[in-house]
Design an enzyme around this catalytic site. Structure first.
Site, PDB file in Angstrom:
ATOM      1  N   ASP A  10       0.868  -1.172   0.000  1.00  0.00           N
ATOM      2  CA  ASP A  10       0.000   0.000   0.000  1.00  0.00           C
ATOM      3  C   ASP A  10       0.906   1.224   0.000  1.00  0.00           C
ATOM      4  O   ASP A  10       2.105   1.137   0.264  1.00  0.00           O
ATOM      5  CB  ASP A  10      -0.884  -0.003   1.261  1.00  0.00           C
ATOM      6  CG  ASP A  10      -1.769   1.238   1.340  1.00  0.00           C
ATOM      7  OD1 ASP A  10      -2.435   1.547   0.336  1.00  0.00           O
ATOM      8  OD2 ASP A  10      -1.776   1.922   2.380  1.00  0.00           O
ATOM      9  N   SER A  11       0.298   2.369  -0.262  1.00  0.00           N
ATOM     10  CA  SER A  11       1.057   3.613  -0.216  1.00  0.00           C
ATOM     11  C   SER A  11       1.522   3.933   1.211  1.00  0.00           C
ATOM     12  O   SER A  11       2.417   4.752   1.381  1.00  0.00           O
ATOM     13  CB  SER A  11       0.193   4.756  -0.735  1.00  0.00           C
ATOM     14  OG  SER A  11      -1.029   4.785  -0.018  1.00  0.00           O
ATOM     15  N   CYS A  73      -3.757  -0.936  -2.015  1.00  0.00           N
ATOM     16  CA  CYS A  73      -4.028   0.476  -2.282  1.00  0.00           C
ATOM     17  C   CYS A  73      -5.014   0.593  -3.459  1.00  0.00           C
ATOM     18  O   CYS A  73      -4.753   0.076  -4.551  1.00  0.00           O
ATOM     19  CB  CYS A  73      -2.711   1.166  -2.627  1.00  0.00           C
ATOM     20  SG  CYS A  73      -2.881   2.896  -3.043  1.00  0.00           S
ATOM     21  N   GLU A 152      -5.524   9.025   9.900  1.00  0.00           N
ATOM     22  CA  GLU A 152      -4.170   8.865  10.439  1.00  0.00           C
ATOM     23  C   GLU A 152      -4.006   9.602  11.771  1.00  0.00           C
ATOM     24  O   GLU A 152      -3.146   9.279  12.571  1.00  0.00           O
ATOM     25  CB  GLU A 152      -3.145   9.331   9.404  1.00  0.00           C
ATOM     26  CG  GLU A 152      -3.229   8.461   8.172  1.00  0.00           C
ATOM     27  CD  GLU A 152      -1.987   8.472   7.312  1.00  0.00           C
ATOM     28  OE1 GLU A 152      -1.002   9.139   7.662  1.00  0.00           O
ATOM     29  OE2 GLU A 152      -2.028   7.790   6.265  1.00  0.00           O
ATOM     30  N   CYS A 184     -11.152   3.368  -0.617  1.00  0.00           N
ATOM     31  CA  CYS A 184      -9.866   3.890  -0.145  1.00  0.00           C
ATOM     32  C   CYS A 184      -9.543   3.133   1.132  1.00  0.00           C
ATOM     33  O   CYS A 184     -10.443   2.892   1.955  1.00  0.00           O
ATOM     34  CB  CYS A 184      -9.968   5.392   0.128  1.00  0.00           C
ATOM     35  SG  CYS A 184      -8.504   6.081   0.926  1.00  0.00           S
ATOM     36  N   HIS A 186      -8.323   3.938   3.820  1.00  0.00           N
ATOM     37  CA  HIS A 186      -8.528   4.611   5.100  1.00  0.00           C
ATOM     38  C   HIS A 186      -9.995   4.710   5.523  1.00  0.00           C
ATOM     39  O   HIS A 186     -10.282   5.040   6.664  1.00  0.00           O
ATOM     40  CB  HIS A 186      -7.960   6.035   5.042  1.00  0.00           C
ATOM     41  CG  HIS A 186      -6.463   6.094   5.033  1.00  0.00           C
ATOM     42  ND1 HIS A 186      -5.714   5.499   4.042  1.00  0.00           N
ATOM     43  CD2 HIS A 186      -5.579   6.679   5.882  1.00  0.00           C
ATOM     44  CE1 HIS A 186      -4.427   5.722   4.282  1.00  0.00           C
ATOM     45  NE2 HIS A 186      -4.322   6.435   5.392  1.00  0.00           N
TER      46      HIS A 186
HETATM   47  N1  DGL Z   1      -3.946   3.881   0.030  1.00  0.00           N
HETATM   48  C1  DGL Z   1      -4.617   4.916  -0.715  1.00  0.00           C
HETATM   49  C2  DGL Z   1      -5.831   4.318  -1.434  1.00  0.00           C
HETATM   50  O1  DGL Z   1      -6.419   3.342  -1.018  1.00  0.00           O
HETATM   51  C3  DGL Z   1      -5.030   6.072   0.152  1.00  0.00           C
HETATM   52  C4  DGL Z   1      -3.879   6.934   0.619  1.00  0.00           C
HETATM   53  C5  DGL Z   1      -3.097   7.557  -0.511  1.00  0.00           C
HETATM   54  O2  DGL Z   1      -3.585   8.514  -1.148  1.00  0.00           O
HETATM   55  O3  DGL Z   1      -1.996   7.111  -0.760  1.00  0.00           O
HETATM   56  O4  DGL Z   1      -6.202   4.810  -2.464  1.00  0.00           O
END
Ligand code: DGL
Length: 269
Positions: A10-11, A73, A152, A184, A186
């Site tokens: 993931d990012s 992600c 976060e 997403c 989050h």
């Molecule tokens: N992990 C990213 C997503 O699910 C969210 C956070 C980001 O923008 O990197 O799209």
């Protein structure tokens, strides 16, 4: 191969919601998780940059014995799956198609909302995946960027998150959606608040919230079974990597994973 791990990237820390779901439902599997905390967020980057970042993250995971790659992600799933599949023969699972399938299967009215990062919404990936399954579905798709920093910060239930959701959800309520895809990593932490705002502000009870973490884990489970790749019965090991800010990754990420991350290693891609 059955003893190899599931690679998840993931990012940043959000994909730990996906890793948590895999760990809970496939406890015998080893998991190697990479959070690209040095390059977060992906959601506001250009398509080319997202693909480049995703290729680098995948390159790191491919150095380890893995038997499948889960792109946790949503933004990376929206843009980079073709490139990643070209880079490896291993199965590569993104979160978009499983999420779209779960949404279409669960909706009674055929009116749905999709929420994601700017990049995910702009890509049209969820919209296409849903319309490929059911072309008459009515959709409203919107970015909810403020929820990423709020998650976060641990403000899952804060008045600021409530205010943001009151604004974000108004278009969804106007269309009368019965299903919202939380596109997403989050957003699942806001499930309770989203349902509460839908009910108290918009009088909309009974809106299903689709969590891609659940949907992709179901696909992974099936894939491992079909290919005879399930791990032997033993306690799965979990290894965590991030690309920057280890202390924050462990502290904030622990809430997303609902477990201890204290052995994370910082790597340079
Ligand atoms: N992990 C990213 C997503 O699910 C969210 C956070 C980001 O923008 O990197 O799209």
């Amino acid at each position: 191969m059955r003893r190899a791990a599931i690679g998840v990237f993931d990012s940043g820390i959000g994909g730990l919601t996906v890793a948590a779901e895999i760990a809970a439902r496939l406890p015998h599997e080893d998991i190697i998780y990479l959070g690209d905390t040095a390059r977060l967020p992906y959601g506001t980057r250009s398509p080319q940059t997202i693909v480049r970042y995703a290729e680098r993250a995948t390159g790191l995971l491919l150095k380890y014995p893995i038997k499948a790659l889960v792109v946790a992600c949503n933004t990376a799933s929206a843009y980079s799956l073709d490139a990643l599949r070209a880079a490896t023969d291993l199965p590569v699972l993104g979160v978009i198609k499983p999420g779209a399938r779960a949404a279409v299967a669960g909706s009674r009215s055929g009116r749905m909302g999709i929420a994601g990062t700017e990049g995910t919404i702009r890509s049209g990936s969820y919209q296409q995946a849903i319309h490929a399954l059911d072309p008459v579905v009515e959709l409203v798709a919107r970015p909810w960027p403020l929820l990423v920093p709020l998650a976060e910060e641990g403000w899952h239930d804060h008045a600021v998150a409530r205010l943001a959701l009151e604004t974000y959800l108004s278009d969804f309520a106007e269309l009368g959606v019965d299903t919202i895809v939380l596109g997403c990593t989050h957003y699942p932490v806001f499930k309770r608040l989203i349902s509460e705002v839908l009910e108290t502000t918009f009088g909309a009870s009974d809106v299903a919230l689709v969590d891609s973490a659940v949907a992709v884990t179901t696909d992974l489970q099936q894939l491992l079974m079909e290919r005879d790749l399930e791990a032997p019965q033993r306690a799965g090991r979990r290894s965590f990597f991030c690309t920057d800010a280890r202390e924050r990754f462990e502290r904030v990420g622990g809430h997303f994973f609902r477990g201890d991350l204290s052995s994370a290693t910082v790597v340079d891609l």
